[in-house]
Design an enzyme around this catalytic site. Structure first.
Site, PDB file in Angstrom:
ATOM      1  N   ASP A   1      34.960  30.832  50.867  1.00 47.18           N
ATOM      2  CA  ASP A   1      35.709  29.781  50.165  1.00 47.18           C
ATOM      3  C   ASP A   1      35.714  28.463  50.941  1.00 47.18           C
ATOM      4  O   ASP A   1      35.880  28.445  52.164  1.00 47.18           O
ATOM      5  CB  ASP A   1      37.163  30.220  49.968  1.00 47.18           C
ATOM      6  CG  ASP A   1      37.259  31.355  48.962  1.00 47.18           C
ATOM      7  OD1 ASP A   1      36.215  31.881  48.527  1.00 47.18           O
ATOM      8  OD2 ASP A   1      38.397  31.717  48.622  1.00 47.18           O
TER       9      ASP A   1
ATOM     10  N   ASP B   1      34.670  37.644  40.459  1.00 45.37           N
ATOM     11  CA  ASP B   1      34.870  37.704  41.912  1.00 45.37           C
ATOM     12  C   ASP B   1      34.438  39.059  42.488  1.00 45.37           C
ATOM     13  O   ASP B   1      33.974  39.929  41.756  1.00 45.37           O
ATOM     14  CB  ASP B   1      36.355  37.410  42.191  1.00 45.37           C
ATOM     15  CG  ASP B   1      36.558  36.601  43.452  1.00 45.37           C
ATOM     16  OD1 ASP B   1      35.716  36.680  44.361  1.00 45.37           O
ATOM     17  OD2 ASP B   1      37.578  35.898  43.542  1.00 45.37           O
TER      18      ASP B   1
HETATM   19  C1  GLA Z   1      38.254  34.375  46.023  1.00 47.71           C
HETATM   20  C2  GLA Z   1      37.314  33.322  45.462  1.00 47.71           C
HETATM   21  C3  GLA Z   1      38.065  32.029  45.226  1.00 47.71           C
HETATM   22  C4  GLA Z   1      39.233  32.262  44.291  1.00 47.71           C
HETATM   23  C5  GLA Z   1      40.130  33.366  44.848  1.00 47.71           C
HETATM   24  C6  GLA Z   1      41.194  33.791  43.849  1.00 47.71           C
HETATM   25  O1  GLA Z   1      38.678  34.043  47.299  1.00 47.71           O
HETATM   26  O2  GLA Z   1      36.227  33.114  46.319  1.00 47.71           O
HETATM   27  O3  GLA Z   1      37.219  31.026  44.717  1.00 47.71           O
HETATM   28  O4  GLA Z   1      38.764  32.610  43.021  1.00 47.71           O
HETATM   29  O5  GLA Z   1      39.380  34.542  45.164  1.00 47.71           O
HETATM   30  O6  GLA Z   1      41.962  34.855  44.295  1.00 47.71           O
END
Ligand code: GLA
Length: 392
Positions: A203, A148
């Site tokens: 997301d 991430d």
């Molecule tokens: C980010 C990523 C998500 C998930 C969250 C976890 O937002 O884009 O897909 O992994 O972190 O904290």
């Protein structure tokens, strides 16, 4: 001088070997399950094992799903040597045990970390610990790493992700490397040398408009995706309750047309028959996993009605009609036009409708076409997906 050249050649061979091992890991888009969309931080060893069991018993493994990936929140701190510490309350038997269990089912094991100082949920990140963590992951038997981008302040994405890639190479265990920096530094332009898939957007949210907004961002990116390096429009929401069955069919169809990684994000234990049918539609999955590895493109944009085309191996094609509107739509479809559609004007056209069978991939039937054109009624937010299958 000769001696120097020999040493140089040896050094090149030495550094090239591990990289090659990682080359063929994602010739088609990775498929699996990830804990985040459904469980967020409420994960445990028990849940992950149950999901592995359900992946097999639901028929998803048979349909091609392979990776079980634990997302954020499995880690709590680092010890005095800088080693990552697992949340022992949630994962009492440790990660090696879990990896062995997942492997015993014929599945592969994935984990999550973050390029910054902390993960997006404030757990310890990988910055400065890349080589140490890569060794730890290899010792556990990790096959897939989602990495991430939270808490990275001014870091450069390409060089930061490259450090982790080099650490993984050095640790030596082949790992699918999933870059999750949400498209901020246009990873489609550089990430193919670094990882196997890269997020292109923020997301996903389990809502029709959010899912469609992601689709719209993929339009310009088709040429960057292909075997070994895939655009990742984020994980699937099918089964999480925020969309209708029709909308989930559309979500799945579009992700398959995009040659997207297919990471289910629902509770596999209580999956409804409708959602199971969607996630295990092997005709759709075959589009996603087609060896040519081309991302589909938007061929016609009539506002709330679009036609997407995906070129397939063996001069085959798929077409997806998409009714984006909130109303039922009656559309006229010309199968000759769909078959001959191309995103490249100059390619000589090898396509004649009489050489193909036209299959409806949701109705699971062959279309009997008296003429090349047909009128079709489409419910709101629905798709029709056809495959032009070459007759031998
Ligand atoms: C980010 C990523 C998500 C998930 C969250 C976890 O937002 O884009 O897909 O992994 O972190 O904290």
């Amino acid at each position: 001088m000769k001696h120097c050249l020999f040493l140089l050649a040896l050094a090149l061979i030495y550094t090239a070997v591990p990289a090659q091992k990682f080359d063929k890991l994602a010739n088609t888009p990775p498929m699996g399950w990830n804990s985040w969309n459904k469980f967020a931080c409420n994960i445990s060893e028990k849940i992950i094992m149950e999901m592995a069991d359900a992946m097999v018993s639901s028929g998803m493994q048979k349909a091609g799903y392979e990776y079980i990936v634990i997302d954020d929140c499995w880690q709590v701190s680092r010890d005095e040597n800088g080693e990552i510490v697992i949340d022992k309350n949630r994962f009492p038997s440790g990660m090696k045990y879990l990896a062995d269990y997942i492997h015993s089912k014929g599945l592969k094991f994935g984990i999550y970390s973050c390029a910054g100082t902390k993960t997006c949920q404030g757990r310890p990140g990988g910055l400065g610990h890349e080589y140490q963590d890569a060794r730890t992951y290899a010792s556990w038997g990790v096959d897939y790493l989602k990495y991430d981008w939270c808490n990275t302040t001014t870091l450069d994405a390409k060089s930061t992700y490259s450090t982790m890639r080099d650490a993984l190479y050095t640790a030596g265990r082949p790992v699918v490397f999933s870059l999750c920096e949400w498209g901020e530094s246009k990873p489609w332009k550089w990430a193919k040398e670094v990882g196997h898939l890269w997020r292109t957007t923020d997301d996903i949210v389990d809502r029709w408009d959010a899912m469609i907004a992601i689709l719209d961002k993929e339009r310009e990116l088709a040429s960057f995706s292909g075997p070994g390096g895939w655009n990742d429009p984020d994980m699937l929401e099918i089964g999480n309750g925020g969309m209708t069955t029709e909308e989930y069919k559309t979500h799945f169809s579009l992700w398959c047309m995009l040659a997207a990684p297919l990471m289910a994000g629902n509770n596999l234990q209580n999956i409804s028959p409708e959602n199971k049918e969607i996630l295990t539609n092997t005709d759709l999955i075959a589009l996603d996993q087609d060896p040519l590895g081309k991302q589909g493109f938007c061929f016609r944009d009539n506002g709330d009605y679009e036609i997407w085309i995906k070129e397939l191996a063996n001069n085959e094609k798929a077409a997806c009609l998409l009714n984006r509107s909130d109303e039922e739509k009656r559309v006229q479809v010309d199968f000759t036009v769909l078959l001959k559609s191309s995103d490249d004007y100059w390619v000589p056209d090898p396509y004649e409708l009489e050489d193909y069978k036209v299959l409806d991939l949701w109705e699971h039937k062959e279309m009997i076409l008296k003429e090349s054109t047909l009128f079709i009624t489409m419910p709101p937010h629905s798709v029709k997906v056809y495959r032009f299958l070459k007759m031998q």
